[in-house]
Design a protein around this motif. Structure first.
Motif, PDB file in Angstrom:
ATOM      1  N   ASN A 297       9.329  -0.773   9.503  1.00 54.58           N
ATOM      2  CA  ASN A 297      10.612  -0.274   9.303  1.00 54.58           C
ATOM      3  C   ASN A 297      11.583  -0.928   8.238  1.00 54.58           C
ATOM      4  N   PRO A 298      11.124  -0.510   7.209  1.00 55.99           N
ATOM      5  CA  PRO A 298      11.727  -1.030   5.941  1.00 55.99           C
ATOM      6  C   PRO A 298      12.983  -0.522   5.862  1.00 55.99           C
ATOM      7  N   PRO A 299      14.214  -1.192   5.349  1.00 55.26           N
ATOM      8  CA  PRO A 299      15.347  -0.693   5.133  1.00 55.26           C
ATOM      9  C   PRO A 299      15.123   0.633   4.188  1.00 55.26           C
ATOM     10  N   PRO A 300      16.328   1.628   4.598  1.00 55.98           N
ATOM     11  CA  PRO A 300      16.369   2.705   3.558  1.00 55.98           C
ATOM     12  C   PRO A 300      16.774   2.370   2.223  1.00 55.98           C
ATOM     13  N   GLU A 301      16.084   3.110   1.408  1.00 60.99           N
ATOM     14  CA  GLU A 301      16.481   3.092  -0.150  1.00 60.99           C
ATOM     15  C   GLU A 301      17.959   3.704  -0.331  1.00 60.99           C
ATOM     16  N   PRO A 302      18.817   3.006  -0.941  1.00 60.35           N
ATOM     17  CA  PRO A 302      20.254   3.741  -0.943  1.00 60.35           C
ATOM     18  C   PRO A 302      19.974   4.793  -1.804  1.00 60.35           C
ATOM     19  N   PRO A 303      21.107   5.789  -1.715  1.00 59.05           N
ATOM     20  CA  PRO A 303      21.002   7.019  -2.497  1.00 59.05           C
ATOM     21  C   PRO A 303      20.911   6.830  -3.963  1.00 59.05           C
ATOM     22  N   PRO A 304      20.471   7.683  -4.762  1.00 63.03           N
ATOM     23  CA  PRO A 304      20.599   7.088  -6.464  1.00 63.03           C
ATOM     24  C   PRO A 304      21.898   7.134  -7.060  1.00 63.03           C
ATOM     25  N   ASN A 305      22.119   5.943  -7.532  1.00 62.05           N
ATOM     26  CA  ASN A 305      23.555   5.816  -8.062  1.00 62.05           C
ATOM     27  C   ASN A 305      23.283   4.713  -9.559  1.00 62.05           C
ATOM     28  N   ASP A 306      24.438   4.726 -10.202  1.00 60.22           N
ATOM     29  CA  ASP A 306      24.149   3.889 -11.462  1.00 60.22           C
ATOM     30  C   ASP A 306      25.268   2.913 -11.484  1.00 60.22           C
ATOM     31  N   VAL A 307      25.241   1.814 -12.188  1.00 57.41           N
ATOM     32  CA  VAL A 307      26.549   0.728 -12.148  1.00 57.41           C
ATOM     33  C   VAL A 307      27.572   1.608 -12.447  1.00 57.41           C
ATOM     34  N   PRO A 308      28.669   1.363 -11.548  1.00 58.37           N
ATOM     35  CA  PRO A 308      30.103   2.223 -11.826  1.00 58.37           C
ATOM     36  C   PRO A 308      30.808   1.925 -12.953  1.00 58.37           C
ATOM     37  N   GLU A 309      31.353   3.081 -13.494  1.00 59.53           N
ATOM     38  CA  GLU A 309      32.286   3.032 -14.693  1.00 59.53           C
ATOM     39  C   GLU A 309      33.167   1.679 -14.802  1.00 59.53           C
ATOM     40  N   ALA A 310      33.716   1.485 -13.591  1.00 56.38           N
ATOM     41  CA  ALA A 310      34.615   0.408 -13.641  1.00 56.38           C
ATOM     42  C   ALA A 310      34.048  -0.949 -14.082  1.00 56.38           C
TER      43      ALA A 310
END
Lengths: 161, 704
Positions: free
Chosen positions: B444-457
């Motif tokens: 039961n591995p934790p789900p991979e977070p949805p694709p994202n990148d480092v926020p512009e902020a």
């Protein structure tokens, strides 16, 4: 069946009994003798973090079987100097602030000692060529080379009659 | 009304997390920032010494500890001094003010009559018999910061601005046991993980006898789902067993990256998510000319000099973890999810490792140790990755393609700039954009977070420094976030800034060349930013830059500039080099404006490191795949050697500005682009793909 191996580390006689005579010298130094100054970097004799002097010659010890050093004289970074009585190389590394993460420094200082033992006034190119056996990933190369050159000057001054 | 508290202090307002007086004559400071070889703890001590008026030698530092220090997230993004240092200044200033108030009460005078010298309270410069330690019992530091303590003015600073020697270096130079690798806990056992080759791969068969034979000493197996580890008392034995297990354990559902996938061009065939930032398309006016060029860079490894290491012990329901990762609090949060423990059941301590330069295997090695420790309660576990394991399984910095579309006016100056980027994510940090490596192999591995990148902020990931700082009427970024990459990708020093600055600063040279202008003059003609102009003019003067110096005969020089994240330090770099079949760097000059400098020599050390590491990336580095990651050691992933390092001259300007700006990453982009521009100057031909290998140089010579 344990076998016994005798050698010298930093001037003191050492005797270890091991089942596996292929055990790398590095693991003996670190795990049996508690000398943590010699670092593990690759285990492949590539990076130079584990450089020690064996009968005066700089050698990587991460894959050097203990049987091959029986009867030999080994010098590690701990055998060079102490904060109270630093080796000129160690003082020069402090003076030049020649380090970032510092993980490679033990091996580099040992390589530099071997160089200065046979060449008391190396050029920058000669220092670089000797240190090509060691890897520094932080980009401290120029400071390190300056420190070695400075130590050479101080060692020459120290030995002038 | 006080100014708002600096961010990290607002997040951690209780002053006792920042400052304490643990014993007579000693001052404890706590920082969430950790030592990664960048010298940050020395700088923090300088800051505290100045703001508290105590000698440096009195300061005892605690850093990166979930029990004791402020939570400052990650030590990353060149933000430690810019934010954490400013927070430390204010925390110390508030503490100093509280002590002066208390002293005034006891002495019966106004606080304004008092001053402090090395911790002693003075009234009209005479000792009062009171000091921090006599007063400490009566001053409650478990109170919230107010920001009302007056910070020292730049003119009054003594330690800030001084090249103090690094506090951590002597122990490293004398070979002391300072690294996490050197830790020994009573009863500790050694462990190696038999790595799951890819998420979803499952264990087929384990030839336990072959592994035990190879070990030549007793070892045992710890298995939890597809997480398999070998544990034993003798490190040599577990090393041998770990190496043997690579072949003695078979896996199902194995997927390995192919040679083709190592090339940046492969990204163009993958699905992506579009993100657009900046001015709307202007559509291109009459009489305007268009210039387009495409630049690329392959995958890079952090390639820390030491493989990652982690220690953990699970005893009486409490997990204690020792790690060299960049963020002990985010790691604790990721471990909570992975192991199903409450925050109060986990303590994470930072211990120094070798330089990491971003998100390498450190978090994962700590998680490995924690997973094993949970299976072996009461036993301290030490995991040290193998060299090959670090190269294969550390997160890589993603390959990137950067295409510049510029519209030019009649004088050849850009009026509209689009920087179009294809890249995988720069953010697979556990919890934020990814999961811990070992966790993926658990049931039961934790789900991979949805694709994202480092926020512009936070400065963006692939988009970092994609917008030129130059005076261009319309600028925009088109970011194609490639959602599937052949290997895990994450943050490496400067993230997308290196390929973006390489692309845009090479492009600026190409535009200057189009209209026959000198690269320095052209840059100055399109920037009004005074600090940008100052570093460009300074580095040109340092290097003896002469407009129109002839190139093309194998000797060349190039310049490039960037302001990191367009809001941190300014840096300009000139490179002089020779090219025949290979590139030999002769000299590098760098001028940097990092605002208020805490430790000038420390800053120069970081800038030098950034220059050399960037030069190494540009000249030598690309992670190769061949039925798996085939860059597995220092021979298959060579880095710059001592004999290949150029002489470097660095000057700092504007060092007494009020605001400090981080420097660890600022030189990465300008160095890469200055090398690219110098190679073009030397060859009379432009190479737009990194690294600048012998093959690419030969191909461009044939074309020229």
């Amino acid at each position: 069946m344990a076998k016994k191996f005798d050698f010298h580390v930093n001037g003191k006689p050492v005797s270890v009994s091991l089942d596996n005579e292929e055990t790398p010298l590095l693991n003996i130094l670190r795990n049996e003798l508690g000398l943590m100054g010699t670092r593990f970097g690759c285990g492949l004799e590539q990076c130079g973090c584990c450089m020690v002097l064996i009968d005066g010659q700089p050698e990587k010890c991460c894959a050097k079987p203990v049987w091959s050093v029986a009867g030999k004289k080994i010098t590690t970074i701990e055998g060079l100097g102490t904060p109270e009585r630093p080796h000129p190389l160690q003082q020069a590394f402090i003076d030049e602030q020649a380090g970032q993460c510092g993980y490679c420094l033990s091996g580099i200082i040992i390589t530099a000692k071997a160089l200065l033992d046979k060449n008391s006034s190396p050029t920058r190119a000669e220092i670089a060529a000797a240190l090509d056996d060691n890897i520094c990933r932080c980009g401290t190369h120029n400071r390190i080379m300056r420190a070695v050159a400075k130590a050479a000057v101080q060692m020459r001054a120290g030995t002038t009659p | 009304m006080n100014a708002p508290l600096p961010g990290p202090l607002a997040d951690n307002p209780s002053l006792d997390r920042w400052v304490s007086f643990p014993s007579p004559g000693k001052v404890g400071i706590g920082t969430g920032r950790v030592e990664l070889g960048q010298g940050v703890l020395t700088a923090m001590a300088q800051i505290a010494a100045d703001e508290l008026d105590v000698a440096m030698a009195r300061i005892v530092i605690c850093s990166g500890d979930t029990e004791r220090t402020p939570n400052e997230g990650y030590t990353a993004g060149s933000q430690s001094i810019q934010f954490g240092g400013v927070a430390m200044r204010q925390a110390c200033a508030d503490v100093r003010a509280l002590f002066l108030d208390q002293a005034a009460k006891i002495i019966g005078c106004q606080a304004t009559e008092l001053s402090i010298r090395d911790g002693g309270i003075l009234r009209k410069n005479a000792p009062t018999g009171q000091d921090y330690w006599t007063l400490a019992g009566a001053v409650n530091l478990a109170v919230k910061a107010t920001g009302s303590g007056p910070r020292k003015s730049v003119a009054d600073m003594k330690r800030i601005g001084e090249s103090s020697e690094r506090l951590d270096l002597p122990d490293k130079i004398f070979g002391k046991a300072v690294f996490i690798h050197d830790m020994v806990l009573p009863g500790m056992v050694h462990a190696r993980v038999v790595r799951q080759p890819n998420p979803g791969a499952s264990i087929g068969a384990i030839d336990e006898q072959a592994i035990k034979r190879a070990a030549k000493a007793p070892v045992e197996f710890v298995r939890h789902g597809d997480f398999l580890a070998i544990v034993g008392n003798d490190e040599t034995a577990v090393d041998l067993a770990g190496a043997a297990a690579v072949n003695a354990v078979t896996w199902q559902n194995v997927e390995t990256p192919t040679a083709l996938q190592a090339e940046a061009s492969w990204l163009l065939q993958r699905p992506w998510i579009d993100r657009v930032f900046g001015a709307p398309e202007s559509g291109g006016g009459q009489g305007r000319q268009r210039f387009e060029a495409t630049y690329s860079r392959g995958y890079l490894a952090h390639a820390s000099i030491s493989p990652s290491c982690g220690l953990a012990e699970y005893r009486d329901g409490h997990l204690t973890v020792w790690t060299h990762c960049q963020g002990v609090f985010p790691l604790r949060a990721a471990l909570m999810k992975t192991l199903g423990l409450e925050a109060s059941a986990i303590t994470v301590h930072h211990v120094q490792g070798s330089g990491c330069y971003g998100h390498n295997g450190a978090d994962d090695a700590a998680a490995d140790a924690a997973i094993i420790a949970m299976q072996m309660p009461g036993k301290p576990i030490r995991v040290r990755w193998r060299r090959e394991e670090e190269f294969v399984y550390e997160p890589k910095t993603p390959a990137m393609i950067v295409k510049v579309h510029a519209l030019l006016d009649d004088a050849g100056k850009p009026t509209d700039w689009t920087q179009e980027i294809w890249s995988g994510t720069h953010n697979k940090r556990p919890g934020a954009g990814g999961v811990l490596l070992g966790a993926v192999a658990l049931p039961n591995p934790p789900p991979e977070p949805p694709p994202n990148d480092v926020p512009e902020a936070n400065g963006g990931g692939a988009t970092r420094n994609a917008e030129p700082l130059y005076d261009i009427a319309a600028k925009r970024i088109v970011h194609h976030l490639v959602t599937e990459t052949p290997v895990r990708t994450s943050a490496l020093r400067s993230l997308g800034a290196m390929p973006n600055v390489f692309a845009l600063e090479c492009c600026i040279d190409e535009l200057a060349e189009r209209v026959g202008q000198d690269p320095v003059q052209y840059r100055l003609s399109i920037t009004a930013d005074k600090r940008a102009r100052a570093v460009i003019e300074k580095v040109a003067a340092m290097a003896g830059w002469k407009a129109g110096a002839p190139g093309g005969a194998g000797h060349g020089r190039g310049i490039a500039f960037a302001r990191y994240k367009n809001r941190a330090a300014y840096s300009a770099v000139v490179v002089e080099l020779d090219v025949d079949e290979e590139i030999r760097l002769a000299h590098v000059w760098c001028a940097t404006d990092a605002g208020l400098v805490i430790n000038p020599d420390g800053v120069i050390n970081q800038l030098e490191g950034g220059i050399i590491q960037s030069a190494s990336w540009v000249l030598k580095e690309q992670v190769r795949f061949d039925n798996g990651v085939s860059s597995i050691d220092w021979e298959t992933y060579p880095v710059l050697k001592f004999s290949e390092v150029p002489e470097i001259d660095i000057e700092l300007i504007n060092t007494k500005d009020e605001v400090p700006l981080g420097v660890g990453e600022v030189t990465a982009g300008p160095t890469a682009a200055a090398i690219g521009n110098a190679v073009s100057h030397a060859l009379g031909a432009r190479i737009r793909d990194l690294p600048l290998t012998r093959e690419r140089i030969m191909a461009s010579l044939l074309k020229a």
